[in-house]
Design an enzyme around this catalytic site. Sequence first.
Site, PDB file in Angstrom:
ATOM      1  N   GLU A 144     -57.926   4.875 -25.197  1.00  0.00           N
ATOM      2  CA  GLU A 144     -56.746   5.621 -25.529  1.00  0.00           C
ATOM      3  C   GLU A 144     -55.948   6.310 -24.404  1.00  0.00           C
ATOM      4  OE1 GLU A 144     -54.882   8.093 -29.175  1.00  0.00           O
ATOM      5  OE2 GLU A 144     -56.634   8.644 -28.462  1.00  0.00           O
ATOM      6  N   LYS A 186     -50.562   2.962 -33.178  1.00  0.00           N
ATOM      7  CA  LYS A 186     -51.461   3.987 -34.024  1.00  0.00           C
ATOM      8  C   LYS A 186     -50.839   4.327 -35.210  1.00  0.00           C
ATOM      9  CE  LYS A 186     -54.065   8.008 -33.123  1.00  0.00           C
ATOM     10  NZ  LYS A 186     -54.440   8.996 -32.050  1.00  0.00           N
ATOM     11  N   CYS A 230     -58.263   5.479 -31.960  1.00  0.00           N
ATOM     12  CA  CYS A 230     -58.675   6.999 -32.146  1.00  0.00           C
ATOM     13  C   CYS A 230     -59.014   7.611 -33.637  1.00  0.00           C
ATOM     14  CB  CYS A 230     -58.026   7.838 -31.064  1.00  0.00           C
ATOM     15  SG  CYS A 230     -58.827   9.544 -30.698  1.00  0.00           S
TER      16      CYS A 230
END
Length: 301
Positions: free
Chosen positions: A58, A131, A172
């Site tokens: 990331e 995300k 993440c």
Amino acid sequence: MAAAAQRQEPRDPTMSTKFRVACIQNCAERDMAPSIAAVTPLIRAAAKDGAELIQLPEMVTMLEPQNRLVLEKAVPEAADPGLAAFRALARETGAWILVGSLLLKEPGADRVVNRSFLLDGNGAIVARYDKLHLFDVDLANAEQYRESATVQAGGRAVLAPSPWGLIGLSVCYDLRFAYLYRALAQAGAGLLSIPAAFTYTTGKAHWHVLVRARAIETGSFVFAATQSGIHAEGRRTFGHSLIVDPWGEVLADAGDSEGYIVADIDSAKVVEARAMIPALKHDRKFSGPDLPAVSRAAAGE
């Protein structure tokens, strides 16, 4: 509560079940150029080592601790030097590259997106994922993060096609939301991508447990490239990029050094694991939970 839809995509007989994957582990700087320069030889080395799919962490090209500077430094997708460099490296090496994420400006938006890309061996963009879950937390010792101050959350889950099957994309903090991975697996993903820049504090406590849990719960291979080291203004990431099989076995762990790890994958093991424990087919509808009467009384109802 309605159970999630259950669907398994039929395997394309032309797909290969066996391949080698690599996870790159870096320590991104606050500016893109030096970060790209540091990652480039690692990608080349992983490809030379036989990796056909190479995953990056990331925010691989920029870990800027100042929110104001994040917004100043980010550029639109078409102008991003990291994306251009990784597309060129995919063409050069012939490897598929899973760009963990880049921070990118969107037209008319006052925040950036945290976007993951899958590139094929010709450098073409196969899939994009923004995300979903943003890291807004308050840890001990005044360690605080507000990703939503600079990042606009995505709104859809994404399956990415590859020569080895469908890859479920995530980034993440998504790791903590098991329902996302269950939905990806039930929609056909046997490979899960979880690139990260996990903090040292949360990584030390939770990283290995959560990554292995996502593999076990879904019967999937998990690729989890993450950053490691001390970044600008003392921000520290945990490292320990992982490759985990559908039974939860750790095939490779990068420790805390920059570099890369590789593992040989046989995606047929996804079918084996899911046949032994077919939990993805065992969803049930249920009612409740309802707040017990004693709790309602305590709340003054």
